[in-house]
Enzyme design. Structure first.
Site, short mmCIF file in Angstrom:
data_model
loop_
_atom_site.label_atom_id
_atom_site.label_comp_id
_atom_site.label_asym_id
_atom_site.label_seq_id
_atom_site.Cartn_x
_atom_site.Cartn_y
_atom_site.Cartn_z
N HIS A 106 7.81 43.87 24.42
CA HIS A 106 8.61 44.51 25.50
C HIS A 106 8.51 45.79 25.43
O HIS A 106 8.91 46.65 26.34
CB HIS A 106 9.84 43.76 25.49
CG HIS A 106 10.41 43.90 26.75
ND1 HIS A 106 9.98 43.18 28.16
CD2 HIS A 106 11.83 44.72 27.19
CE1 HIS A 106 10.96 43.86 28.92
NE2 HIS A 106 11.85 44.56 28.69
N ARG A 125 5.67 47.16 27.30
CA ARG A 125 6.01 47.19 28.57
C ARG A 125 6.85 48.17 29.05
O ARG A 125 6.65 48.61 29.88
CB ARG A 125 6.52 45.41 28.95
CG ARG A 125 7.01 45.27 30.17
CD ARG A 125 7.26 43.91 30.50
NE ARG A 125 7.91 43.61 31.69
CZ ARG A 125 7.26 43.14 32.74
NH1 ARG A 125 5.85 43.42 32.92
NH2 ARG A 125 7.93 42.80 33.96
N HIS A 171 7.82 42.52 39.25
CA HIS A 171 9.52 42.36 39.67
C HIS A 171 9.45 42.11 40.92
O HIS A 171 9.15 42.58 41.91
CB HIS A 171 10.06 43.74 39.17
CG HIS A 171 10.47 44.13 37.65
ND1 HIS A 171 10.64 45.12 37.44
CD2 HIS A 171 10.14 43.35 36.57
CE1 HIS A 171 10.72 45.31 35.83
NE2 HIS A 171 10.67 44.29 35.49
N ARG A 200 3.93 41.14 30.26
CA ARG A 200 4.99 40.57 29.41
C ARG A 200 4.25 39.89 28.34
O ARG A 200 2.86 39.59 28.44
CB ARG A 200 5.58 39.36 30.23
CG ARG A 200 6.43 39.83 31.41
CD ARG A 200 7.15 38.69 32.08
NE ARG A 200 7.87 39.32 33.58
CZ ARG A 200 7.41 39.39 34.64
NH1 ARG A 200 6.26 38.89 34.84
NH2 ARG A 200 8.30 39.69 35.75
N TYR A 203 14.35 51.22 34.57
CA TYR A 203 13.26 51.85 33.80
C TYR A 203 13.38 53.58 34.16
O TYR A 203 12.85 54.20 33.44
CB TYR A 203 11.98 51.43 34.01
CG TYR A 203 11.75 49.98 33.53
CD1 TYR A 203 11.11 49.88 32.27
CD2 TYR A 203 12.02 49.20 34.12
CE1 TYR A 203 10.68 48.92 31.75
CE2 TYR A 203 11.89 47.76 33.61
CZ TYR A 203 11.17 47.69 32.55
OH TYR A 203 10.93 46.39 31.94
N LYS A 245 6.13 35.24 36.00
CA LYS A 245 7.13 34.05 36.21
C LYS A 245 6.90 33.33 37.27
O LYS A 245 6.57 33.78 38.51
CB LYS A 245 8.35 34.96 36.14
CG LYS A 245 8.82 35.63 34.81
CD LYS A 245 10.33 36.01 34.95
CE LYS A 245 10.65 36.82 33.65
NZ LYS A 245 12.00 37.34 33.66
#
Length: 314
Positions: free
Chosen positions: A251, A254, A277, A156, A286, A180
């Site tokens: 992004h 990514r 994730h 990210r 994806y 995150k």
């Protein structure tokens, strides 16, 4: 002329008149006026970066790019929605006062309705992008290292600019990313990317470092840690130089990383781990193969795909 530190904008944008309108005619609270003012200053900065020196020069497409830009910077959905509201209110004010002939926000819709996934670069397009930084550019090796690392790790933008010098484990071929919720994960890094980062770290970064680098790997020309806006600008600049017509952001790289891994045969769980994730359903976004690609995979793999149907006797 760009917005200054005190929050002023060029006269053509009529920011003072807009804030007076919010406070006096709409009766907005001081907090709301301040928030809308900040949002429009962000918009002014973006428009000036696109060569638009007045609000009437913005198109719906430009404003869409502005909202995507906010998303690329990692702003929360609530903040992005407020920016959209601010922008709509601003242009309605300008149109109502006769400062613009048309309101470009009339066709501005929610980002979810524009595009569910960013563009994917082909392998040839990635090669063009990675080769774009010119050797005569003073920061070419930094930029090449950043591009190689972004594509090699699927990081990210916050992870990309947050990576520390000690987080690249050259001997192990790994990078430690802080995602995150401050969750850390180890991601493999290919030899090409490791080589580019090692060259930058050895030859260029020491010349940039002036005691303000805070241990970060990627620094700006002033020796401070590269910001998310800075990383976004570098990627966009070299995408243009490479002649890519697709919209390329951190992004995008990514998403391209994940797509190329899956197309190359990587399993979904591994890609989930590398992307950081928490939920596999996020990674499944994806796997957007076309109908023809799905049919090709089906007819190659399914044992009954080419079986002759039994006659029904009819």
């Amino acid at each position: 002329m760009t917005p200054d530190a005190a929050g002023a904008a060029p006269p053509a944008f009529r920011l003072e008149l807009f804030t007076d309108f919010l406070a006096l005619e709409r009766g907005a609270s001081p907090n709301t006026v301040a928030a809308y003012r900040r949002d429009i200053l962000h918009l002014v900065q973006f428009l000036e970066g696109r060569g638009a020196d007045a609000p009437e020069r913005a198109t719906t497409a430009t404003l869409r790019d502005f909202i995507f830009h906010l998303k690329d910077l990692g702003l929360a959905a609530t903040s992005i929605r407020r920016h959209i509201s601010s922008t709509r209110t601003y242009y309605r004010f300008l149109a109502g006062e006769g400062y613009v002939v048309r309101d470009p926000t009339e066709r501005l819709t929610s980002p979810k309705k524009w595009r569910t996934l960013p563009a994917v670069l082909s392998q040839a397009e990635v090669e063009r992008l990675l080769a774009a930084p010119r050797a005569d550019d003073p920061l070419a090796w930094r930029d090449r290292a950043l591009l190689e690392f972004a594509y090699a790790t699927g990081s990210r933008v916050s992870e990309l600019v947050g990576i520390g010098v000690k987080d690249v484990l050259f001997d192990e071929g790994l990078a430690r990313l802080s995602g995150k919720g401050s969750k850390q994960r180890l991601v493999p890094v290919g030899r090409r990317a490791l080589g580019a980062v090692a060259l930058y770290a050895r030859e260029v970064r020491p010349r940039l470092e002036k005691g303000k680098g805070a241990g970060r790997m990627f620094l700006n020309a002033r020796g401070s840690p590269l910001s998310r806006v800075g990383a976004w600008g570098i990627i966009r600049r070299w995408a243009r130089a490479a002649g890519l017509t697709k919209r390329v952001t951190p992004h995008t790289l990514r998403h391209t990383f994940a797509t190329h891994l899956l197309e190359g045969g990587a399993d979904l769980r591994s890609v989930q781990e590398m992307l950081g994730h928490a939920d596999l359903s996020t990674t499944q976004l994806y796997t957007h193969l076309s109908g023809e690609e799905l049919k090709e995979a089906y007819f190659k793999a399914h044992p009954r795909a080419h079986a002759r149907p039994h006659s029904s006797g009819a």
